[in-house]
Design an enzyme around this catalytic site. Structure first.
Site, PDB file in Angstrom:
ATOM      1  N   HIS A  40       0.802  -1.232   0.000  1.00  0.00           N
ATOM      2  CA  HIS A  40       0.000   0.000   0.000  1.00  0.00           C
ATOM      3  C   HIS A  40       0.830   1.275   0.000  1.00  0.00           C
ATOM      4  O   HIS A  40       0.254   2.366   0.082  1.00  0.00           O
ATOM      5  CB  HIS A  40      -0.927   0.037   1.226  1.00  0.00           C
ATOM      6  CG  HIS A  40      -2.159  -0.787   1.087  1.00  0.00           C
ATOM      7  ND1 HIS A  40      -3.297  -0.346   0.438  1.00  0.00           N
ATOM      8  CD2 HIS A  40      -2.445  -2.045   1.489  1.00  0.00           C
ATOM      9  CE1 HIS A  40      -4.222  -1.286   0.472  1.00  0.00           C
ATOM     10  NE2 HIS A  40      -3.731  -2.325   1.101  1.00  0.00           N
ATOM     11  N   LYS A  46      -9.209  13.778   4.102  1.00  0.00           N
ATOM     12  CA  LYS A  46      -8.333  12.609   4.139  1.00  0.00           C
ATOM     13  C   LYS A  46      -7.364  12.778   5.302  1.00  0.00           C
ATOM     14  O   LYS A  46      -7.293  13.850   5.914  1.00  0.00           O
ATOM     15  CB  LYS A  46      -7.576  12.438   2.820  1.00  0.00           C
ATOM     16  CG  LYS A  46      -6.774  13.676   2.398  1.00  0.00           C
ATOM     17  CD  LYS A  46      -6.079  13.457   1.048  1.00  0.00           C
ATOM     18  CE  LYS A  46      -7.042  13.491  -0.112  1.00  0.00           C
ATOM     19  NZ  LYS A  46      -7.236  12.213  -0.755  1.00  0.00           N
ATOM     20  N   ARG A  47      -6.639  11.717   5.606  1.00  0.00           N
ATOM     21  CA  ARG A  47      -5.640  11.775   6.666  1.00  0.00           C
ATOM     22  C   ARG A  47      -4.691  12.942   6.413  1.00  0.00           C
ATOM     23  O   ARG A  47      -4.283  13.197   5.283  1.00  0.00           O
ATOM     24  CB  ARG A  47      -4.878  10.446   6.688  1.00  0.00           C
ATOM     25  CG  ARG A  47      -3.826  10.292   7.731  1.00  0.00           C
ATOM     26  CD  ARG A  47      -3.434   8.825   7.852  1.00  0.00           C
ATOM     27  NE  ARG A  47      -3.164   8.215   6.559  1.00  0.00           N
ATOM     28  CZ  ARG A  47      -1.951   8.140   6.006  1.00  0.00           C
ATOM     29  NH1 ARG A  47      -0.905   8.647   6.629  1.00  0.00           N
ATOM     30  NH2 ARG A  47      -1.779   7.558   4.838  1.00  0.00           N
ATOM     31  N   LYS A  64       0.181  14.264   1.245  1.00  0.00           N
ATOM     32  CA  LYS A  64      -1.159  14.501   0.683  1.00  0.00           C
ATOM     33  C   LYS A  64      -1.383  15.986   0.387  1.00  0.00           C
ATOM     34  O   LYS A  64      -2.346  16.364  -0.260  1.00  0.00           O
ATOM     35  CB  LYS A  64      -2.228  13.965   1.635  1.00  0.00           C
ATOM     36  CG  LYS A  64      -2.177  12.425   1.759  1.00  0.00           C
ATOM     37  CD  LYS A  64      -3.250  11.904   2.688  1.00  0.00           C
ATOM     38  CE  LYS A  64      -3.173  10.401   2.870  1.00  0.00           C
ATOM     39  NZ  LYS A  64      -3.610   9.645   1.693  1.00  0.00           N
ATOM     40  N   THR A  99      -8.818   6.120  -2.452  1.00  0.00           N
ATOM     41  CA  THR A  99     -10.180   5.704  -2.781  1.00  0.00           C
ATOM     42  C   THR A  99     -11.157   6.844  -2.509  1.00  0.00           C
ATOM     43  O   THR A  99     -12.288   6.801  -2.980  1.00  0.00           O
ATOM     44  CB  THR A  99     -10.597   4.454  -1.975  1.00  0.00           C
ATOM     45  OG1 THR A  99     -10.328   4.670  -0.592  1.00  0.00           O
ATOM     46  CG2 THR A  99      -9.840   3.226  -2.458  1.00  0.00           C
ATOM     47  N   LYS A 125     -14.870   7.951  -4.324  1.00  0.00           N
ATOM     48  CA  LYS A 125     -16.122   8.257  -3.624  1.00  0.00           C
ATOM     49  C   LYS A 125     -16.661   9.621  -4.032  1.00  0.00           C
ATOM     50  O   LYS A 125     -17.867   9.795  -4.266  1.00  0.00           O
ATOM     51  CB  LYS A 125     -15.892   8.210  -2.109  1.00  0.00           C
ATOM     52  CG  LYS A 125     -15.547   6.833  -1.589  1.00  0.00           C
ATOM     53  CD  LYS A 125     -14.915   6.888  -0.208  1.00  0.00           C
ATOM     54  CE  LYS A 125     -14.276   5.551   0.148  1.00  0.00           C
ATOM     55  NZ  LYS A 125     -13.325   5.649   1.253  1.00  0.00           N
TER      56      LYS A 125
END
Length: 790
Positions: free
Chosen positions: A363, A554-555, A560, A661, A665
């Site tokens: 991952h 998101k985290r 990110k 993901t 969504k």
């Protein structure tokens, strides 16, 4: 059961009402007039649980008759969220229960709010696992999950003075109606101790593991219903118990407190998701967690297999075990221990069975996220497993030497054991060597695994490596979370999309249908109105419902690049103060948790909140800009936030996001994506067409060039670009931290120095310009909806 075997709709509703009343009286022991909203949720959940158990038994009987091969998915996380709504939809009794509750004077949506999110995971890894289980059951496949029954989740996130504060998330405080106790199938797990007769070079079974401490793994099952309710599989979760209530010798000697302490020490293993590993005690607990759930799972899999078949040579034809990242990698050593020590299987045969049974999903490409465990810690916690790992590695390196004789550098790179001042065990290498299949989770990610992460392994075993792009379940993320849009789609193309998402291609002609687009826009507006109320209730910030809802949820992590998003917000604010109005009003919405020990990520949260305070209190911005950080991001919040989004932020540094993901969504709920060519953004681009997505920034190969010596000079970028320089400069001052001077100076220094491994300034100008195109596009709502439908 909810439904009688015969009778019309009215009879079914009456039967459901009677079932709910029975549960209130006989399960909860309460009079109807004294129940709370939580009581009503619990009563309804137990009624639904009856259906689930009946279907689960029917499913198991079908599997036994068919002598099926079973898939077991091992994951440290299963981010399930709330189960009531999903179960009602998948069992297809939602409207029945809604009518029954309505007759009783209650609203189903309000009853759903009485359920806590199951705090069994944190981010995409756990949500992916939950989606897999839903999809396996929907496809009528015998797929089961194994994990830990955490008493406390990661944490509840509070925001105080702009800072993240962590509060315990005791989600199991009142128990869960979805958990079925299976303590009669508890297993005994050895830990600590020492190994006698340590030479296991021939059979792997000559050594004896002695003087261990015993833990008890006590399981509960959570039923997982597939859509239509024909198949109900389960997620088996283990709680840790001490081997006896108290050590009687300690107790009898009068040391009552030490006896209690020993019991508590054993049971803390399943207390909390991801204990801090910044100190050795935390590392040890984390390692024991990983070993504990793997050992429980392997024990249980062998128990079931022996009931079904018993011939160990047949194990790979009846059992598939998938490792969700490296957390379950000790399954390789535990399988070998079970086969050689417990079952007396010869080493080579045991190794053949193990590798044919195990598969591994990678991952991450981030080096710091690839697990390594100190050898001395493994020796302390699971000495027999360390010995087995050494033997696996010795035999593996002998094979490497045969293929590439004399290539010492290659042997060092491929070794499961990282030599150094302190030996470490590379868990990714162990998982690769011990599995027959290794997959990445997006096309780019899988290619980078082979070319950048572990090219030696890919050269040795090219047939092992494949790509399996991550996915989501449309039942949860459209049918359940966005019922109005789901109804619109079903009315247009039928309900086949609920189990076959490719059916959504039938919407393409409707992207030019004015009536369809108008209804699509109206539904998006209702979802924005609903989420605006959530934002107001949790942050006291009022949003303009007609503004562009720009969402990054998101985290919180530097790769990110929430920081890049904030820099764009600062740029727009400074432009507005100079009299340059944006094309359209915009509301920037952030959500996500930072790991408690991740100081930089927590500082980004503080910056977001400080920027929000300045902008939201500036009268000049009121018409054009709003910023909000919505606390405690979780599945139930995502189910409200994602349907409300107009724009989905997927802006990680290219080559660093495995899949993502969240991007799927948001896209599934009619948000357009702004993103880099990273993770599954690439596959989304291929599906929707470049005209229906906003792509910007450096590609992975260009980022690779920037990582080379002298390849990246952010200071030169800043000095040579007035737009970039002006955007970054406030971090060097106190505009957004007047009460805490110099608070964000470290960010300024990081962005302009060589320590920015995520290359924010390399992409900043392109991001700003692409965001301007986003704003201009949003001024034409009909055209925006056309793109969103596509």
């Amino acid at each position: 059961m909810i439904e009688p075997k015969d009778g019309g709709p009215g009879g079914r509703v009456e039967y459901c009402i009677a079932a709910i009343r029975r549960r209130v009286q006989y399960t909860l022991g309460k009079k109807w007039r004294s129940i709370s909203g939580n009581d009503l949720f619990t009563a309804l959940a137990y009624v639904v649980r009856e259906m689930l158990i009946d279907r689960m038994f029917e499913t198991d009987t079908r599997y036994e008759k068919g002598s099926v091969k079973r898939l077991y998915y091992l994951s440290m996380e299963f981010l399930i969220g709330r189960s009531l709504g999903n179960n009602l939809i998948n069992l297809q009794v939602e409207s029945l229960c809604k009518d029954a509750l309505s007759e009783l004077g209650y609203d189903l949506e309000e009853v759903r709010e009485g359920e806590c999110d199951a705090a069994l995971g944190n981010g995409g890894l756990g949500r992916l696992a939950a989606c897999f289980l839903d999809s396996l059951a929907t496809l009528d496949l015998p797929g089961f999950g194994y994990g830990i029954n955490y008493e406390y989740g990661l944490f509840k996130q509070l925001i105080q003075n702009g800072y993240q504060k962590e509060k315990p998330d005791h989600w199991l405080a009142e128990g869960s109606p979805w958990q079925i106790d299976r303590s009669d199938q508890a297993c005994f797990i050895p830990v600590y101790g020492r190994v006698e007769n340590g030479d296991s070079s021939e059979t792997g079974g000559a050594a004896k593991w002695v003087d261990w401490t015993i833990l008890i793994g006590s399981p509960v099952d959570m039923p997982i219903a597939g859509y239509g309710g024909r198949t109900v599989n389960y997620l088996r979760l283990y709680s840790a118990r001490s081997s006896e209530e108290f050590d009687i010798d300690i107790f009898n000697s009068g040391d009552y407190l030490r006896a209690v302490e020993q019991k508590v020490t054993s049971e803390r293993i399943s207390k909390v998701l991801y204990p801090s590993d910044s100190v050795r005690e935390g590392k040890e607990l984390r390692l024991i967690q990983e070993y504990f759930f793997v050992a429980c799972a392997i024990h249980d899999i062998f128990r079931r297999f022996n009931l079904q078949c018993g011939d160990l040579a047949e194990l790979p034809s009846k059992v598939a075990i998938q490792l969700n990242d490296t957390h379950p990698a000790l399954a390789v050593a535990e399988m070998m221990r079970m086969l050689t020590d417990e079952q007396q299987v010869e080493w080579n045969e045991a190794w053949k069975i193990t590798t044919a049974t195990l598969g591994y999903t990678n991952h991450t490409l981030l080096p710091e996220a690839l697990e390594k465990w100190p050898a001395d810690l493994l020796d302390h916690v699971v000495p027999r497993h360390l010995q087995i790992i050494y033997e696996i590695n010795k035999r593996f390196l002998a094979r490497v030497e045969e293929i590439w004789p004399g290539d010492g550098d290659r042997r060092r790179r491929m070794s499961i054991v990282e030599e150094g001042e302190k030996k470490q065990i590379r868990m990714a290498n162990l998982a690769i060597v011990g599995s027959h299949s290794v997959n990445g989770v997006a096309k780019l990610h899988s290619e980078l695994i082979k070319t950048k992460l572990v090219p030696d392994f890919a050269e040795m075993w090219p047939e092992k490596f494949s790509n399996k792009t991550n996915g989501i379940t449309q039942r949860r993320w459209l049918l359940h979370s966005n019922p109005a849009l789901a109804k619109l789609i079903t009315g247009a193309v039928g309900d086949g999309w609920i189990t076959d998402l490719d059916r959504l291609e039938q919407l393409v002609p409707l992207a030019d249908d004015a009536a369809f687009l108008d209804e699509f826009i109206r539904i998006k507006g209702e979802n924005k109105e609903r989420f605006a109320r959530v934002v107001r209730d949790t942050t006291m910030i009022e949003l303009d419902r007609s503004s562009l809802f720009d969402v990054q949820a998101k985290r919180i992590h530097l790769y990110k690049r929430q920081l890049l998003n904030v820099l764009h917000v600062i740029h727009r604010y400074l432009e507005l103060k100079d009299g340059v109005t944006p094309p359209a009003p915009r509301s920037w919405l952030f959500a996500g948790k930072a790991a408690p020990g991740y100081w930089e990520a927590k500082q980004v949260i503080k910056l977001i909140n400080n920027v929000a305070t300045v902008i939201n209190s500036d009268r000049a911005c009121r018409e054009w800009m709003r910023v909000a950080f919505v606390p405690d991001y979780r599945v139930s919040l995502a189910e409200k936030m994602i349907p409300a989004a107009d724009l989905s932020e997927q802006i990680s540094t290219a080559g660093m996001e495995a899949s993502g993901t969240g991007n799927m969504k948001f896209a599934l709920n009619g948000a357009l994506t702004i993103g880099t060519l990273d993770g599954a953004n690439i596959e989304i681009l291929e599906e929707v067409g470049e005209e229906n997505i906003f792509i910007f920034g450096k590609k992975a190969e260009e980022i690779e060039q920037l990582t080379r010596p002298g390849g990246y000079n952010p200071r030169a970028i800043c000095e040579g670009n007035e737009k970039v320089r002006r955007t970054v400069e406030p971090l060097d001052g106190d505009l957004f931290c007047p009460g805490e001077p110099g608070l964000f100076k470290w960010m300024y220094d990081r962005l302009l120095g060589q320590e920015d491994h995520y290359f924010h300034l390399a992409d900043l100008e392109a991001y700003i310009e692409t965001q301007r195109a986003v704003g201009e596009q949003f001024t034409d709502l009909r055209e925006w909806a056309h793109k969103a439908v596509l």
